[in-house]
Design an enzyme around this catalytic site. Structure first.
Site, PDB file in Angstrom:
ATOM      1  N   ASN A   1       0.843  -1.188   0.000  1.00 52.83           N
ATOM      2  CA  ASN A   1       0.000   0.000   0.000  1.00 52.83           C
ATOM      3  C   ASN A   1       0.886   1.249   0.000  1.00 52.83           C
ATOM      4  OD1 ASN A   1       0.567  -0.770   2.804  1.00 52.83           O
ATOM      5  ND2 ASN A   1      -0.940   0.756   3.441  1.00 52.83           N
TER       6      ASN A   1
ATOM      7  N   GLU B   1      -2.893  -4.913  -3.139  1.00 53.37           N
ATOM      8  CA  GLU B   1      -3.382  -5.820  -4.183  1.00 53.37           C
ATOM      9  C   GLU B   1      -3.351  -5.139  -5.549  1.00 53.37           C
ATOM     10  OE1 GLU B   1      -5.810  -6.587  -0.382  1.00 53.37           O
ATOM     11  OE2 GLU B   1      -4.906  -4.887  -1.400  1.00 53.37           O
TER      12      GLU B   1
END
Length: 132
Positions: A43, A56
């Protein structure tokens, strides 16, 4: 390493590089493609919240940049009791996965729980129909 060990370690290493100065909540993700390649992401927060990037999404972007488009397995690691992908990332995973692709949720000590993409997003948006 065998099984999920390589994916777990890739996600854990990615998490260490996360840029999370606002939340101090680091997340890492690792994807194994159908061809066996592994891509990871972390992130990256931004002062203009919510303009950051999820782990992701970073792993998926790296996968696509390399010319891969089919996810075979995923590990997501964070500090929460159960750090599952957000709704947007569930849809992103669905775009490149079969419904039975396993998404393993981990903490620093190891895998905590596993879900299929279909379990995480049972009625996701589909524009192009089933890609399988």
């Amino acid at each position: 390493m065998s099984g999920l060990d390589d994916l777990f370690e890739a996600a854990k290493a990615a998490r260490e590089n996360a840029y999370a100065p606002y939340s101090d909540f680091k997340v890492g993700a690792a994807i194994r493609t159908d061809t066996g390649q592994v891509f990871s992401g972390c992130n990256v927060e931004n002062a203009a919240y919510p303009e950051g990037t999820c782990a992701e999404a970073g792993a998926i972007a790296a996968m696509v940049l390399a010319g891969e488009t089919r996810i075979g397995e995923v590990v997501v690691i964070g500090d929460a009791a159960l750090c599952t992908p957000c709704g947007g990332c569930r849809q992103k995973l669905k775009e490149f996965s079969a419904p039975d692709v396993r998404v393993h949720i981990a903490g620093l000590e190891g895998i905590k729980q596993s879900f299929t993409v279909a379990e995480l997003l049972p009625a996701g948006f589909e524009l192009h129909g089933n890609r399988d």
